[in-house]
Design an enzyme around this catalytic site. Structure first.
Site, PDB file in Angstrom:
ATOM      1  N   LYS A 143       0.272  -9.763   6.863  1.00 25.03           N
ATOM      2  CA  LYS A 143       1.250  -9.611   5.765  1.00 25.03           C
ATOM      3  C   LYS A 143       1.780 -10.969   5.312  1.00 25.03           C
ATOM      4  CE  LYS A 143       5.313  -9.715   6.609  1.00 25.03           C
ATOM      5  NZ  LYS A 143       6.226  -8.778   7.177  1.00 25.03           N
TER       6      LYS A 143
ATOM      7  N   GLY B 291       8.420   4.863  -1.238  1.00 24.58           N
ATOM      8  CA  GLY B 291       9.333   4.371  -0.195  1.00 24.58           C
ATOM      9  C   GLY B 291      10.015   3.105  -0.664  1.00 24.58           C
TER      10      GLY B 291
ATOM     11  N   ARG C 263      17.568   0.563   2.423  1.00 26.13           N
ATOM     12  CA  ARG C 263      18.716   1.260   3.005  1.00 26.13           C
ATOM     13  C   ARG C 263      19.073   0.619   4.346  1.00 26.13           C
ATOM     14  NH1 ARG C 263      19.212   6.020   6.087  1.00 26.13           N
ATOM     15  NH2 ARG C 263      17.010   6.540   5.907  1.00 26.13           N
TER      16      ARG C 263
ATOM     17  N   TYR D  96      11.287  -1.855   4.329  1.00 22.79           N
ATOM     18  CA  TYR D  96      10.694  -3.182   4.541  1.00 22.79           C
ATOM     19  C   TYR D  96       9.293  -3.269   3.933  1.00 22.79           C
ATOM     20  CZ  TYR D  96      13.641  -4.798   8.593  1.00 22.79           C
ATOM     21  OH  TYR D  96      14.623  -5.234   9.428  1.00 22.79           O
ATOM     22  N   ILE D  97       8.450  -2.316   4.350  1.00 22.31           N
ATOM     23  CA  ILE D  97       7.024  -2.432   4.020  1.00 22.31           C
ATOM     24  C   ILE D  97       6.809  -2.237   2.522  1.00 22.31           C
ATOM     25  CG2 ILE D  97       4.750  -1.359   4.406  1.00 22.31           C
ATOM     26  CD1 ILE D  97       5.555  -0.995   7.340  1.00 22.31           C
ATOM     27  N   ALA D  98       7.527  -1.267   1.946  1.00 26.02           N
ATOM     28  CA  ALA D  98       7.400  -1.014   0.505  1.00 26.02           C
ATOM     29  C   ALA D  98       7.778  -2.266  -0.284  1.00 26.02           C
ATOM     30  CB  ALA D  98       8.300   0.152   0.102  1.00 26.02           C
TER      31      ALA D  98
ATOM     32  N   GLU E  30      23.743 -25.237   2.258  1.00 22.30           N
ATOM     33  CA  GLU E  30      25.014 -25.941   2.478  1.00 22.30           C
ATOM     34  C   GLU E  30      26.204 -25.024   2.170  1.00 22.30           C
ATOM     35  OE1 GLU E  30      26.189 -29.130  -0.344  1.00 22.30           O
ATOM     36  OE2 GLU E  30      24.367 -28.633  -1.437  1.00 22.30           O
TER      37      GLU E  30
ATOM     38  N   CYS F 288       2.783  -8.114  10.778  1.00 23.81           N
ATOM     39  CA  CYS F 288       3.455  -9.378  10.430  1.00 23.81           C
ATOM     40  C   CYS F 288       2.496 -10.493  10.025  1.00 23.81           C
ATOM     41  CB  CYS F 288       4.271  -9.882  11.622  1.00 23.81           C
ATOM     42  SG  CYS F 288       5.110  -8.613  12.549  1.00 23.81           S
TER      43      CYS F 288
ATOM     44  N   GLU G  76       8.111  -5.464   0.713  1.00 25.15           N
ATOM     45  CA  GLU G  76       7.270  -6.640   0.956  1.00 25.15           C
ATOM     46  C   GLU G  76       5.941  -6.515   0.206  1.00 25.15           C
ATOM     47  OE1 GLU G  76       8.936  -8.118   5.287  1.00 25.15           O
ATOM     48  OE2 GLU G  76       7.083  -6.987   5.257  1.00 25.15           O
TER      49      GLU G  76
ATOM     50  N   THR H 184       8.742  -7.400  16.448  1.00 19.80           N
ATOM     51  CA  THR H 184       7.904  -8.049  17.460  1.00 19.80           C
ATOM     52  C   THR H 184       8.700  -8.877  18.475  1.00 19.80           C
ATOM     53  OG1 THR H 184       6.074  -8.116  15.931  1.00 19.80           O
ATOM     54  CG2 THR H 184       5.987  -9.684  17.738  1.00 19.80           C
TER      55      THR H 184
ATOM     56  N   CYS I 208       1.508  -6.278  15.053  1.00 20.40           N
ATOM     57  CA  CYS I 208       1.968  -7.554  14.498  1.00 20.40           C
ATOM     58  C   CYS I 208       0.797  -8.449  14.111  1.00 20.40           C
ATOM     59  CB  CYS I 208       2.871  -8.266  15.502  1.00 20.40           C
ATOM     60  SG  CYS I 208       3.314  -9.925  14.966  1.00 20.40           S
TER      61      CYS I 208
ATOM     62  N   HIS J 156      23.495 -32.009   1.689  1.00 23.93           N
ATOM     63  CA  HIS J 156      23.488 -31.915   0.233  1.00 23.93           C
ATOM     64  C   HIS J 156      22.311 -32.676  -0.369  1.00 23.93           C
ATOM     65  CE1 HIS J 156      25.244 -31.323  -3.707  1.00 23.93           C
ATOM     66  NE2 HIS J 156      25.057 -32.599  -3.974  1.00 23.93           N
TER      67      HIS J 156
HETATM   68  P1  NDP Z   1      11.501   2.024   6.677  1.00 20.09           P
HETATM   69  O1  NDP Z   1      12.110   3.036   7.559  1.00 20.09           O
HETATM   70  O2  NDP Z   1      12.111   0.682   6.538  1.00 20.09           O
HETATM   71  O3  NDP Z   1      11.366   2.634   5.205  1.00 20.09           O
HETATM   72  C1  NDP Z   1      10.786   3.882   4.968  1.00 20.09           C
HETATM   73  C2  NDP Z   1      11.006   4.250   3.508  1.00 20.09           C
HETATM   74  O4  NDP Z   1      10.293   5.436   3.229  1.00 20.09           O
HETATM   75  C3  NDP Z   1      12.465   4.522   3.172  1.00 20.09           C
HETATM   76  O5  NDP Z   1      12.717   4.081   1.872  1.00 20.09           O
HETATM   77  C4  NDP Z   1      12.537   6.048   3.255  1.00 20.09           C
HETATM   78  O6  NDP Z   1      13.530   6.602   2.442  1.00 20.09           O
HETATM   79  C5  NDP Z   1      11.183   6.419   2.712  1.00 20.09           C
HETATM   80  N1  NDP Z   1      10.708   7.735   3.136  1.00 20.09           N
HETATM   81  C6  NDP Z   1      10.634   8.229   4.393  1.00 20.09           C
HETATM   82  N2  NDP Z   1      10.117   9.474   4.373  1.00 20.09           N
HETATM   83  C7  NDP Z   1       9.854   9.761   3.077  1.00 20.09           C
HETATM   84  C8  NDP Z   1       9.320  10.912   2.397  1.00 20.09           C
HETATM   85  N3  NDP Z   1       8.945  11.998   3.056  1.00 20.09           N
HETATM   86  N4  NDP Z   1       9.205  10.846   1.060  1.00 20.09           N
HETATM   87  C9  NDP Z   1       9.594   9.741   0.381  1.00 20.09           C
HETATM   88  N5  NDP Z   1      10.107   8.641   0.955  1.00 20.09           N
HETATM   89  C10 NDP Z   1      10.234   8.663   2.290  1.00 20.09           C
HETATM   90  O7  NDP Z   1       9.992   1.946   7.169  1.00 20.09           O
HETATM   91  P2  NDP Z   1       8.870   0.859   6.988  1.00 20.09           P
HETATM   92  O8  NDP Z   1       7.616   1.610   7.242  1.00 20.09           O
HETATM   93  O9  NDP Z   1       9.032   0.107   5.717  1.00 20.09           O
HETATM   94  O10 NDP Z   1       9.124  -0.137   8.194  1.00 20.09           O
HETATM   95  C11 NDP Z   1       9.158   0.382   9.535  1.00 20.09           C
HETATM   96  C12 NDP Z   1       9.813  -0.602  10.448  1.00 20.09           C
HETATM   97  O11 NDP Z   1       8.931  -1.684  10.665  1.00 20.09           O
HETATM   98  C13 NDP Z   1      11.077  -1.228   9.890  1.00 20.09           C
HETATM   99  O12 NDP Z   1      12.203  -0.458  10.196  1.00 20.09           O
HETATM  100  C14 NDP Z   1      11.105  -2.567  10.569  1.00 20.09           C
HETATM  101  O13 NDP Z   1      11.808  -2.456  11.780  1.00 20.09           O
HETATM  102  C15 NDP Z   1       9.658  -2.864  10.843  1.00 20.09           C
HETATM  103  N6  NDP Z   1       9.174  -3.876   9.900  1.00 20.09           N
HETATM  104  C16 NDP Z   1       9.726  -5.118   9.926  1.00 20.09           C
HETATM  105  C17 NDP Z   1       9.324  -6.083   9.055  1.00 20.09           C
HETATM  106  C18 NDP Z   1       9.984  -7.420   9.091  1.00 20.09           C
HETATM  107  O14 NDP Z   1      10.656  -7.725  10.063  1.00 20.09           O
HETATM  108  N7  NDP Z   1       9.840  -8.234   8.055  1.00 20.09           N
HETATM  109  C19 NDP Z   1       8.266  -5.837   8.069  1.00 20.09           C
HETATM  110  C20 NDP Z   1       7.753  -4.501   8.119  1.00 20.09           C
HETATM  111  C21 NDP Z   1       8.201  -3.578   9.005  1.00 20.09           C
HETATM  112  P3  NDP Z   1      15.033   6.805   2.979  1.00 20.09           P
HETATM  113  O15 NDP Z   1      15.643   5.439   3.056  1.00 20.09           O
HETATM  114  O16 NDP Z   1      15.640   7.670   1.941  1.00 20.09           O
HETATM  115  O17 NDP Z   1      14.905   7.465   4.312  1.00 20.09           O
END
Ligand code: NDP
Length: 494
Positions: free
Chosen positions: A51, A175, A205, A178-180, A482, A48, A182, A353, A43, A477
């Site tokens: 980021k 991907g 998803r 979340y991370i992709a 609201e 976090c 953001e 976190t 984090c 308002h």
């Molecule tokens: P996620 O699980 O959210 O997303 C992973 C992505 O990668 C999905 O789109 C998945 O596709 C894809 N993927 C996985 N394997 C492959 C592969 N072999 N080839 C192609 N695509 C693939 O993971 P993140 O790393 O983005 O985040 C991890 C966790 O960290 C989150 O679940 C969240 O809990 C936490 N996080 C929270 C944040 C916040 O609170 N703002 C910010 C960042 C992270 P598919 O959906 O098809 O499986």
């Protein structure tokens, strides 16, 4: 207790581990903590915090553009990445020191090294020294993973994004989580050309369909190219492209398994534990599952994270791991070995976190205060820091309608600030209501500052309030939020 060196030994100095160590030490327990990388964990050091600072940095061009439409003689200049990066890292250094000093003030002994288990009460430190503890708490977190394909080490992972020497001109993100999403917004805001390949049909998803649809639309409108149903199947340095094998079966890579990246933070190219190969500024050639080819300054794998449990001696001492490599724990965070507990991302429960921190405090209550406290994982608010943000709590419409009658209240509109300057930005506020009990089951907000909004509305939803109780609250308002108390008629029931 006197037979052990410590009452508690914590492995991992992230948010959860540090909180558990401090709260346990405050009960009078003798506590030690080992961290192989930097105190603060994912984090603070590579998640976090940096980021969010990058989110702030990336939002200024849009603000300046809006200001010009509001009558200001304003235009944005160039972005100085090295200047920002330097400031970012001095802030992270400061925060790391804050964590160290909090532990020291709490009388927690710190070991700046890797630790592994020798038996149910013995920990081996990097220099071969062993110490014993009555209780061991594993809070070693998780790490990014990348697809198992040739040359995947040429791609970056999230740890690397804060360490780039130069801001790239173009990035391909693999991907759609979340991370992709953001980082797509951050990089786009900083002026980078961003393309996303995601293997599914829509980004984010697991989130409410309507909300993720609007976030995708807004991200596209901002200039990011999103290619759904698309994955990377080949990659190499552009200069090697003529030597590449041809005719790869594109379907094979659609579900490519992921391989592990380093456990600790990676200093791009200068950390032997980092599996990111330094491409020395060379462009990366890729081929997609749909046959499309292209070159990018960087490929960024945002393909998920995995619990950091390998080479810790866990299985040797009998700690049961789940299929994803996570430590299996009960509601009190206790593993299959009674003296060993685990909290945070390493348990694969909810990777957030604030959840790890709560798990740490519940651990202290249970183990050192004699007050057995299960962790409440129900109705956790969270936000995706895209631009606009997505704030969410509780059930999506799709989940809620599986086993009950629901009413859906939803509104999507152009907020006043954008409408005034004819900007196409839209927001969405949505409530999922149980038709019989009237209790609000879920709330989804797509808007600037949706993270702030969902934190507040989350209190009411966690308290189990009904739609009518929401409606009895007077609106503020003119605000975006609201609408949360003024939506009178459901848009759907079922
Ligand atoms: P996620 O699980 O959210 O997303 C992973 C992505 O990668 C999905 O789109 C998945 O596709 C894809 N993927 C996985 N394997 C492959 C592969 N072999 N080839 C192609 N695509 C693939 O993971 P993140 O790393 O983005 O985040 C991890 C966790 O960290 C989150 O679940 C969240 O809990 C936490 N996080 C929270 C944040 C916040 O609170 N703002 C910010 C960042 C992270 P598919 O959906 O098809 O499986």
């Amino acid at each position: 207790m006197a037979d052990f060196d410590y009452d508690l030994f914590v492995i991992g100095g992230g948010s959860g581990g540090v909180r558990a160590a401090r709260t346990s030490a405050a009960t009078g327990a003798r506590v030690a903590l080992a961290e192989e990388s930097r105190l603060g964990g994912t984090c603070v050091i590579r998640g976090c915090v940096p980021k969010k600072l990058m989110v702030f940095a990336s939002s200024y061009p849009q603000l300046v553009d809006e200001a010009s439409h509001y009558g200001w003689d304003a235009q944005i200049g160039a972005f100085d990445w090295p200047k920002f990066r330097k400031k970012l890292h001095s802030e992270l250094d400061r925060l790391e020191e804050v964590y160290r000093s909090m532990l020291q003030k709490s009388d927690v002994e710190i070991f700046d090294c890797r630790a592994r288990l020798k038996d149910a009460h013995t920990i081996e430190l990097a220099d071969g020294k062993t110490v014993t503890a009555k209780h061991i708490l594993i809070a070693s977190g998780g790490h990014p993973v990348r697809p198992d394909m040739p040359n995947a080490d040429l791609g970056l992972v999230s740890n690397d994004m804060f360490l780039l020497e130069k801001l790239p001109k173009s990035v391909l993100i693999i991907g759609g989580g979340y991370i992709a999403c953001e980082f797509a917004c951050i990089l786009n805001g900083l002026g980078v050309d961003v393309t996303i390949y995601l293997r599914g049909g829509q980004i984010l998803r697991g989130f409410d369909s309507e909300a993720r649809g609007l976030v995708a639309e807004m991200i596209r409108d901002s200039g990011v190219e999103i290619h759904t149903g698309t994955n990377i199947i080949e990659m190499d340095l552009e200069e090697n492209v003529d030597d590449l094998p041809r005719g790869t079966n594109s379907d094979a890579a659609m579900g490519a398994p992921v391989s592990e990246v380093s456990h600790s933070s990676s200093r791009l190219g200068d950390n032997p534990k980092s599996q990111t190969r330094d491409a020395a500024g060379k462009r990366i050639w890729v081929k997609a599952s749909n046959g499309r080819t292209g070159t990018f300054d960087h490929v960024f794998f945002a393909t998920g994270r995995k619990p950091s449990t390998s080479d810790m001696g866990l299985e040797d001492v009998g700690v049961k791991l789940g299929r994803g490599g996570n430590i299996e724990v009960d509601e009190y965070s206790q593993s299959s070995v009674p003296s060993i507990y685990a909290i945070g991302d390493v348990t694969g429960r909810v990777e957030l976190t604030p959840v790890a921190i709560r798990e740490g405090m519940a651990f202290t209550e249970t183990v050192f205060k004699g007050n057995k406290t299960p962790v409440d994982h129900e109705l956790i608010p969270s936000a995706v820091f895209t631009q606009p943000e997505l704030g969410t709590i509780g059930m999506t419409e799709e989940e809620a309608m599986e086993d009950r009658e629901i009413e859906v209240y939803c509104t999507s509109f152009r907020p006043m600030q954008s409408a005034f300057i004819d900007k196409p930005a839209r927001t969405l506020l949505k409530l999922i209501v149980d038709k019989e009990s009237r209790v609000i089951l879920g709330c989804h907000i797509v808007a600037d500052h949706a993270g702030e909004m969902i934190q507040l509305v989350g209190i009411a939803i966690k308290a189990g309030l009904t739609k009518e109780q929401f409606d009895s609250t007077c609106a503020v308002h003119p605000t975006i939020s609201e609408e949360i108390v003024t939506m009178r008629d459901p848009v759907r029931t079922g």
